[in-house]
Design a protein around this motif. Structure first.
Motif, PDB file in Angstrom:
ATOM      1  N   LYS A  97       0.734  -1.128   0.067  1.00 35.77           N
ATOM      2  CA  LYS A  97      -0.033   0.143   0.159  1.00 35.77           C
ATOM      3  C   LYS A  97       0.712   1.184   0.096  1.00 35.77           C
ATOM      4  CE  LYS A  97      -3.984  -2.034   0.399  1.00 35.77           C
ATOM      5  NZ  LYS A  97      -4.543  -2.606  -0.859  1.00 35.77           N
ATOM      6  N   GLN A  98       1.873   1.266   0.684  1.00 30.54           N
ATOM      7  CA  GLN A  98       2.936   2.326   0.676  1.00 30.54           C
ATOM      8  C   GLN A  98       3.561   2.496  -0.422  1.00 30.54           C
ATOM      9  OE1 GLN A  98       3.779  -0.171   3.418  1.00 30.54           O
ATOM     10  NE2 GLN A  98       4.846   1.044   4.981  1.00 30.54           N
ATOM     11  N   ALA A  99       3.890   1.811  -1.363  1.00 31.14           N
ATOM     12  CA  ALA A  99       4.374   2.045  -2.572  1.00 31.14           C
ATOM     13  C   ALA A  99       3.316   2.412  -3.513  1.00 31.14           C
ATOM     14  CB  ALA A  99       4.988   0.659  -3.304  1.00 31.14           C
ATOM     15  N   GLU A 100       1.974   2.003  -3.428  1.00 33.70           N
ATOM     16  CA  GLU A 100       1.246   2.417  -4.312  1.00 33.70           C
ATOM     17  C   GLU A 100       0.648   3.937  -4.040  1.00 33.70           C
ATOM     18  OE1 GLU A 100      -3.425   0.958  -5.551  1.00 33.70           O
ATOM     19  OE2 GLU A 100      -2.547   0.184  -3.858  1.00 33.70           O
ATOM     20  N   ILE A 101       0.724   4.248  -2.593  1.00 35.60           N
ATOM     21  CA  ILE A 101       0.494   5.544  -2.450  1.00 35.60           C
ATOM     22  C   ILE A 101       1.722   6.648  -2.819  1.00 35.60           C
ATOM     23  CG2 ILE A 101       0.393   7.268  -0.411  1.00 35.60           C
ATOM     24  CD1 ILE A 101      -0.923   5.195   1.378  1.00 35.60           C
ATOM     25  N   ASP A 102       2.899   6.127  -2.748  1.00 41.55           N
ATOM     26  CA  ASP A 102       4.009   6.826  -3.375  1.00 41.55           C
ATOM     27  C   ASP A 102       3.782   7.035  -4.769  1.00 41.55           C
ATOM     28  OD1 ASP A 102       5.482   7.174  -0.773  1.00 41.55           O
ATOM     29  OD2 ASP A 102       6.681   5.506  -1.167  1.00 41.55           O
ATOM     30  N   LEU A 103       3.551   5.994  -5.547  1.00 41.82           N
ATOM     31  CA  LEU A 103       3.332   6.354  -7.061  1.00 41.82           C
ATOM     32  C   LEU A 103       2.398   6.975  -7.503  1.00 41.82           C
ATOM     33  CD1 LEU A 103       4.362   2.639  -8.006  1.00 41.82           C
ATOM     34  CD2 LEU A 103       5.623   4.573  -8.369  1.00 41.82           C
ATOM     35  N   GLY A 137      -8.278   7.230   0.355  1.00 41.39           N
ATOM     36  CA  GLY A 137      -8.709   5.626   0.933  1.00 41.39           C
ATOM     37  C   GLY A 137      -7.779   4.792   1.541  1.00 41.39           C
ATOM     38  N   LEU A 138      -6.627   4.910   0.808  1.00 44.13           N
ATOM     39  CA  LEU A 138      -5.306   4.068   0.870  1.00 44.13           C
ATOM     40  C   LEU A 138      -4.808   4.444   2.372  1.00 44.13           C
ATOM     41  CD1 LEU A 138      -3.871   3.597  -2.555  1.00 44.13           C
ATOM     42  CD2 LEU A 138      -4.938   1.881  -1.147  1.00 44.13           C
ATOM     43  N   ILE A 139      -4.652   5.877   2.286  1.00 48.11           N
ATOM     44  CA  ILE A 139      -4.128   6.176   3.665  1.00 48.11           C
ATOM     45  C   ILE A 139      -4.902   6.037   4.858  1.00 48.11           C
ATOM     46  CG2 ILE A 139      -3.623   8.593   4.898  1.00 48.11           C
ATOM     47  CD1 ILE A 139      -2.551   9.794   2.211  1.00 48.11           C
ATOM     48  N   GLY A 140      -6.111   5.773   4.546  1.00 43.09           N
ATOM     49  CA  GLY A 140      -7.275   5.560   5.797  1.00 43.09           C
ATOM     50  C   GLY A 140      -7.147   3.955   6.130  1.00 43.09           C
ATOM     51  N   LYS A 141      -6.517   3.351   5.537  1.00 39.06           N
ATOM     52  CA  LYS A 141      -6.133   1.672   5.534  1.00 39.06           C
ATOM     53  C   LYS A 141      -4.710   1.493   6.225  1.00 39.06           C
ATOM     54  CE  LYS A 141      -8.998   0.389   1.706  1.00 39.06           C
ATOM     55  NZ  LYS A 141      -8.913  -0.546   0.456  1.00 39.06           N
ATOM     56  N   LEU A 142      -3.801   2.640   6.474  1.00 40.88           N
ATOM     57  CA  LEU A 142      -2.417   2.306   6.744  1.00 40.88           C
ATOM     58  C   LEU A 142      -2.379   2.478   8.434  1.00 40.88           C
ATOM     59  CD1 LEU A 142      -0.324   4.382   4.391  1.00 40.88           C
ATOM     60  CD2 LEU A 142      -0.444   2.067   4.437  1.00 40.88           C
ATOM     61  N   HIS A 143      -1.479   1.917   8.989  1.00 39.89           N
ATOM     62  CA  HIS A 143      -1.260   2.084  10.597  1.00 39.89           C
ATOM     63  C   HIS A 143      -0.823   3.512  10.812  1.00 39.89           C
ATOM     64  CE1 HIS A 143       1.206   1.846  14.308  1.00 39.89           C
ATOM     65  NE2 HIS A 143       0.706   0.864  14.429  1.00 39.89           N
ATOM     66  N   GLU A 144      -1.367   3.965  11.950  1.00 40.54           N
ATOM     67  CA  GLU A 144      -1.532   5.522  12.340  1.00 40.54           C
ATOM     68  C   GLU A 144      -0.302   6.064  12.130  1.00 40.54           C
ATOM     69  OE1 GLU A 144      -2.872   5.593  16.596  1.00 40.54           O
ATOM     70  OE2 GLU A 144      -4.853   4.447  15.980  1.00 40.54           O
ATOM     71  N   ASP A 145       0.958   5.411  12.292  1.00 39.45           N
ATOM     72  CA  ASP A 145       2.099   6.233  12.177  1.00 39.45           C
ATOM     73  C   ASP A 145       2.323   6.419  10.689  1.00 39.45           C
ATOM     74  OD1 ASP A 145       2.612   6.083  14.985  1.00 39.45           O
ATOM     75  OD2 ASP A 145       3.933   4.268  14.840  1.00 39.45           O
ATOM     76  N   LEU A 146       2.219   5.568  10.129  1.00 43.46           N
ATOM     77  CA  LEU A 146       2.309   5.878   8.266  1.00 43.46           C
ATOM     78  C   LEU A 146       1.208   6.697   8.001  1.00 43.46           C
ATOM     79  CD1 LEU A 146       2.951   2.093   7.306  1.00 43.46           C
ATOM     80  CD2 LEU A 146       4.568   4.046   7.156  1.00 43.46           C
ATOM     81  N   GLN A 147       0.029   6.719   8.504  1.00 43.97           N
ATOM     82  CA  GLN A 147      -1.097   7.914   8.235  1.00 43.97           C
ATOM     83  C   GLN A 147      -0.439   9.108   8.344  1.00 43.97           C
ATOM     84  OE1 GLN A 147      -4.771   7.075  10.356  1.00 43.97           O
ATOM     85  NE2 GLN A 147      -5.149   5.156   8.872  1.00 43.97           N
ATOM     86  N   PHE A 148       0.176   9.488   9.309  1.00 45.19           N
ATOM     87  CA  PHE A 148       0.589  10.885   9.861  1.00 45.19           C
ATOM     88  C   PHE A 148       1.845  11.180   8.890  1.00 45.19           C
ATOM     89  CE2 PHE A 148       3.503  13.529  11.871  1.00 45.19           C
ATOM     90  CZ  PHE A 148       2.719  14.820  12.187  1.00 45.19           C
ATOM     91  N   ASP A 149       2.499  10.102   8.638  1.00 40.92           N
ATOM     92  CA  ASP A 149       3.738  10.555   7.610  1.00 40.92           C
ATOM     93  C   ASP A 149       2.952  11.070   6.128  1.00 40.92           C
ATOM     94  OD1 ASP A 149       5.431  10.046   9.429  1.00 40.92           O
ATOM     95  OD2 ASP A 149       5.862   7.999   8.784  1.00 40.92           O
ATOM     96  N   TYR A 150       2.129  10.129   5.776  1.00 42.19           N
ATOM     97  CA  TYR A 150       1.778  10.204   4.269  1.00 42.19           C
ATOM     98  C   TYR A 150       0.287  11.421   4.413  1.00 42.19           C
ATOM     99  CZ  TYR A 150       3.753   6.355   2.303  1.00 42.19           C
ATOM    100  OH  TYR A 150       4.786   5.374   1.766  1.00 42.19           O
ATOM    101  N   SER A 151       0.148  11.674   5.510  1.00 43.63           N
ATOM    102  CA  SER A 151      -0.989  12.866   5.649  1.00 43.63           C
ATOM    103  C   SER A 151      -0.389  14.143   5.305  1.00 43.63           C
ATOM    104  CB  SER A 151      -1.908  12.882   6.900  1.00 43.63           C
ATOM    105  OG  SER A 151      -0.960  13.296   7.901  1.00 43.63           O
ATOM    106  N   GLU A 152       0.909  14.531   5.687  1.00 38.18           N
ATOM    107  CA  GLU A 152       1.499  15.564   5.433  1.00 38.18           C
ATOM    108  C   GLU A 152       1.812  15.833   3.702  1.00 38.18           C
ATOM    109  OE1 GLU A 152       5.029  15.626   7.514  1.00 38.18           O
ATOM    110  OE2 GLU A 152       4.150  16.002   9.565  1.00 38.18           O
TER     111      GLU A 152
END
Length: 175
Positions: A97-103, A137-152
């Motif tokens: 999921k992280q790779a998909e969000i990055d791309l 939607g993908l950010i919502g499925k991540l762990h809370e720590d990763l959600q914070f990183d990607y939300s920025e």
């Protein structure tokens, strides 16, 4: 006579009884029939051990494809869908999921940079909207720590899109 459908568990059990040479022959035969099978096999053998470099290679390829983006809205929308199919195929290979969000974030930043800001062609506009919703939607499925990183990064993307496009309202896409 009908061909029986075997499940993944049945195939897994049968593969355990085969020798490594027989398994290699089956894999090569499978790779011969579909281009995507061959690409997945090549990824698993040569690229899977360095996922970050693979993602950077995809980003570079997407950046190059964006530099070739046609000027006409209809053709640009078709070309953007082609880029999204490529991203979808590679994210399926990676399975992260992280790779998909990055791309997808990279896709959206390139969209902001390379597309015409005053376009009135709705399908072209909807491409960005759908990808932003997908990221949301993908950010919502991540762990809370990763959600914070990607939300920025996500918030920065929304700000950039709102600055460039008069038709984009970031409040519609807030987390």
């Amino acid at each position: 006579m009908a061909i029986s459908d075997f499940g993944l568990q049945d195939i897994k059990k049968e593969l355990q009884h085969l020798s490594s040479l027989q398994i290699a022959e089956l894999i090569l035969r499978l790779a011969r029939y579909k281009k995507e099978n061959k690409e997945l096999l090549a990824y698993l053998l040569f690229e899977a051990n360095n996922e970050h470099a693979f993602i950077e290679k995809i980003k570079a390829e997407v950046g190059f494809m964006y530099s070739q983006l046609p000027a006409q809205s209809y053709n640009a929308a078709k070309y953007l869908r082609k880029i999204l199919r490529l991203i979808g195929k590679y994210t399926k290979f990676i399975g992260s999921k992280q790779a998909e969000i990055d791309l997808l974030l990279n896709f959206c930043y390139n969209y902001i940079e390379y597309t015409e800001r005053r376009t009135s062609y709705k399908p072209l506009r909807m491409i960005l909207s759908r990808q932003i919703q997908k990221i949301q939607g993908l950010i919502g499925k991540l762990h809370e720590d990763l959600q914070f990183d990607y939300s920025e990064s996500y918030a920065a993307l929304l700000n950039e899109a709102e600055k460039k496009f008069p038709w984009f309202y970031k409040n519609d896409y807030l987390l």
